[in-house]
Design a protein around this motif. Structure first.
Motif, PDB file in Angstrom:
ATOM      1  N   SER A  45       0.821  -1.200   0.000  1.00  0.00           N
ATOM      2  CA  SER A  45       0.000   0.000   0.000  1.00  0.00           C
ATOM      3  C   SER A  45       0.860   1.257   0.000  1.00  0.00           C
ATOM      4  O   SER A  45       0.620   2.200  -0.766  1.00  0.00           O
ATOM      5  CB  SER A  45      -0.922  -0.011   1.215  1.00  0.00           C
ATOM      6  N   PHE A  48       2.612   1.666  -3.404  1.00  0.00           N
ATOM      7  CA  PHE A  48       1.659   2.094  -4.426  1.00  0.00           C
ATOM      8  C   PHE A  48       1.332   3.577  -4.290  1.00  0.00           C
ATOM      9  O   PHE A  48       1.370   4.321  -5.264  1.00  0.00           O
ATOM     10  CB  PHE A  48       0.381   1.261  -4.355  1.00  0.00           C
ATOM     11  N   GLN A  49       1.030   4.006  -3.069  1.00  0.00           N
ATOM     12  CA  GLN A  49       0.637   5.399  -2.851  1.00  0.00           C
ATOM     13  C   GLN A  49       1.776   6.377  -3.134  1.00  0.00           C
ATOM     14  O   GLN A  49       1.546   7.477  -3.623  1.00  0.00           O
ATOM     15  CB  GLN A  49       0.112   5.574  -1.430  1.00  0.00           C
ATOM     16  N   THR A  58      -8.922   2.518  -7.693  1.00  0.00           N
ATOM     17  CA  THR A  58      -7.985   1.406  -7.554  1.00  0.00           C
ATOM     18  C   THR A  58      -8.713   0.131  -7.158  1.00  0.00           C
ATOM     19  O   THR A  58      -9.522   0.124  -6.243  1.00  0.00           O
ATOM     20  CB  THR A  58      -6.911   1.737  -6.500  1.00  0.00           C
ATOM     21  N   TRP A  60      -7.724  -4.044  -6.375  1.00  0.00           N
ATOM     22  CA  TRP A  60      -6.595  -4.930  -6.097  1.00  0.00           C
ATOM     23  C   TRP A  60      -6.950  -6.366  -6.419  1.00  0.00           C
ATOM     24  O   TRP A  60      -8.058  -6.823  -6.197  1.00  0.00           O
ATOM     25  CB  TRP A  60      -6.196  -4.822  -4.625  1.00  0.00           C
ATOM     26  N   ALA A  69      -2.462  -4.057  -9.011  1.00  0.00           N
ATOM     27  CA  ALA A  69      -3.326  -2.896  -8.853  1.00  0.00           C
ATOM     28  C   ALA A  69      -3.813  -2.472 -10.230  1.00  0.00           C
ATOM     29  O   ALA A  69      -3.026  -2.310 -11.153  1.00  0.00           O
ATOM     30  CB  ALA A  69      -2.559  -1.753  -8.202  1.00  0.00           C
ATOM     31  N   PHE A  82       3.002  -5.718  -7.846  1.00  0.00           N
ATOM     32  CA  PHE A  82       3.889  -5.566  -6.695  1.00  0.00           C
ATOM     33  C   PHE A  82       4.144  -6.916  -6.043  1.00  0.00           C
ATOM     34  O   PHE A  82       3.247  -7.755  -5.961  1.00  0.00           O
ATOM     35  CB  PHE A  82       3.249  -4.654  -5.638  1.00  0.00           C
ATOM     36  N   LEU A  88       7.882  -2.904  -6.947  1.00  0.00           N
ATOM     37  CA  LEU A  88       7.124  -2.780  -8.187  1.00  0.00           C
ATOM     38  C   LEU A  88       7.688  -3.683  -9.241  1.00  0.00           C
ATOM     39  O   LEU A  88       8.862  -3.790  -9.439  1.00  0.00           O
ATOM     40  CB  LEU A  88       7.158  -1.337  -8.679  1.00  0.00           C
TER      41      LEU A  88
END
Length: 88
Positions: A45, A48-49, A58, A60, A69, A82, A88
Motif C-alpha cells: 500500500s 503504491f501510494q 484502484t 486490487w 493494482a 507488486f 514494483l
C-alpha cells in the motif's frame, strides 16, 4: 524435381519445429491464480501510494503471491504488479 522435394522437406521440418515448441510451452507454464482482494499489506500500500499519487478507482487482485493494482491515472487505465514486500 529435386528442389520441389527439398522445399517440401524444409516446410515439413519447419512445421514440426513450430508445433513441437507450442506443445512444450503448454507443459512448462504453471497455472496462474487471480483473485480479487481488499487486503493489501502495508508495504504494498505504501509503495503504491508513493509511486502513483494521482491514482483513482484502484482495484486490487492477488496474482499467486503478488498483488496487481488496476487503477485510473491521467484518464488512462493502468496496471502495476507488486511483490508482497512492496517492490514494483
Amino acid at each position: 524435381m529435386k528442389s520441389k522435394f527439398f522445399s517440401h522437406a524444409v516446410m515439413a521440418l519447419l512445421f514440426i519445429a513450430i508445433t513441437s515448441g507450442v506443445y512444450a510451452q503448454e507443459q512448462i507454464l504453471p497455472p496462474v491464480t487471480v483473485t480479487t482482494t481488499s487486503n493489501v499489506n502495508s508495504a504494498v500500500s505504501k509503495s503504491f501510494q508513493s509511486t502513483f499519487k494521482d491514482a483513482t478507482k484502484t482495484q486490487w487482485y492477488k496474482v499467486d503471491r503478488d498483488y496487481l493494482a488496476s487503477f485510473m491515472a491521467n484518464d488512462q487505465k493502468n496496471h502495476a504488479l507488486f511483490t508482497k514486500k512492496g517492490y514494483l
